[in-house]
Design a protein around this motif. Structure first.
Motif, PDB file in Angstrom:
ATOM      1  N   VAL A 141      -4.201  28.571  30.874  1.00 28.85           N
ATOM      2  CA  VAL A 141      -2.823  28.260  31.274  1.00 28.85           C
ATOM      3  C   VAL A 141      -1.885  29.255  30.609  1.00 28.85           C
ATOM      4  N   SER A 142      -0.755  29.456  31.232  1.00 30.51           N
ATOM      5  CA  SER A 142       0.259  30.321  30.635  1.00 30.51           C
ATOM      6  C   SER A 142       1.027  29.546  29.566  1.00 30.51           C
ATOM      7  N   GLN A 143       1.775  30.275  28.747  1.00 27.07           N
ATOM      8  CA  GLN A 143       2.574  29.608  27.730  1.00 27.07           C
ATOM      9  C   GLN A 143       3.599  28.674  28.356  1.00 27.07           C
ATOM     10  N   PHE A 162       1.853  25.552  29.464  1.00 22.71           N
ATOM     11  CA  PHE A 162       1.543  24.738  28.288  1.00 22.71           C
ATOM     12  C   PHE A 162       2.772  23.973  27.818  1.00 22.71           C
ATOM     13  N   ALA A 163       3.927  24.662  27.762  1.00 27.35           N
ATOM     14  CA  ALA A 163       5.169  24.007  27.336  1.00 27.35           C
ATOM     15  C   ALA A 163       5.542  22.877  28.283  1.00 27.35           C
ATOM     16  N   ARG A 179       5.783  16.914  29.349  1.00 32.21           N
ATOM     17  CA  ARG A 179       5.354  15.746  30.139  1.00 32.21           C
ATOM     18  C   ARG A 179       4.624  14.727  29.266  1.00 32.21           C
ATOM     19  N   ALA A 180       3.789  15.227  28.350  1.00 30.74           N
ATOM     20  CA  ALA A 180       3.015  14.321  27.506  1.00 30.74           C
ATOM     21  C   ALA A 180       3.873  13.650  26.437  1.00 30.74           C
ATOM     22  N   ALA A 181       4.812  14.405  25.856  1.00 31.57           N
ATOM     23  CA  ALA A 181       5.617  13.880  24.749  1.00 31.57           C
ATOM     24  C   ALA A 181       6.669  12.892  25.217  1.00 31.57           C
TER      25      ALA A 181
END
Length: 199
Positions: free
Chosen positions: A12-14, A17-18, A23-25
């Protein structure tokens, strides 16, 4: 045995990833749960002064229902928040007494703001009177008369906006809406959770 290995290629690109970290946080249901708790724990918003010169006084009890949060499809840092409320109103004018039931919908917005050194702040936008929709139902004869002429709807919207802004700007909520991602990662390392067990 050699532990040497070739370079690891990223899948994945940076930027991807961000986005995934955001989305997860900050999941919409987590924001909704905090807003719901705040609104349900503070159910007394009276007395309310209504009319010119405080002609009418209303005692009000509020029940907060489950808030829903909808992420913006094009911007991961923007969310719409919808808060349904139910109000029971007892309005007094001398010896006259009117009872009303008000169903309320409050809408606001949330913006995620990166903060130093590695944190996310969930910022709730101020609620305006136009963000509050109120429909009233008279529960006795005088209440039905007041409802028919729409005498309290706009005044209630302003009072509810003020009350909601007061609750949603409380220090406890502001603290809860700052997510220290770096601190969480540090604690995970210290506790050994990164390896799936305590060290």
């Amino acid at each position: 045995m050699s532990l040497e290995a070739g370079p690891v290629s990223s899948s994945v690109s940076q930027l991807e990833f961000a986005d995934a970290l955001l989305r997860a946080a900050i999941r919409p249901e987590r924001i909704g749960a905090v807003v719901t708790r705040i609104m349900q724990e503070n159910n007394d918003i009276g007395p309310i002064v209504i009319g010119p010169g405080g002609l009418l006084r209303a005692d009000a009890r509020m029940r907060g229902e489950t808030a829903t949060v909808e992420p913006d499809e094009s911007d991961l840092c923007q969310f719409d928040v919808h808060v349904p409320l139910v109000l029971w109103l007892d309005i007094h004018l001398g010896e006259l007494h009117a009872r009303l039931l008000a169903r309320v919908h409050v809408r606001t917005h949330v913006t995620l703001i990166p903060d130093v050194p590695c944190a996310l702040v969930i910022q709730l936008h101020p609620i305006r009177t136009c963000d509050v929709t109120v429909s009233t139902e008279g529960r006795n004869m005088l209440g039905r008369i007041i409802t028919r002429f729409g005498m309290v709807t706009s005044l209630l919207a302003g009072q509810i906006a003020t009350h909601a802004n007061s609750l949603l700007s409380s220090p406890d909520l502001i603290e809860a809406f700052r997510i220290d991602i770096l601190g969480l990662i540090d604690r995970a390392w210290d506790a050994g959770f990164v390896f799936g067990k305590s060290l």
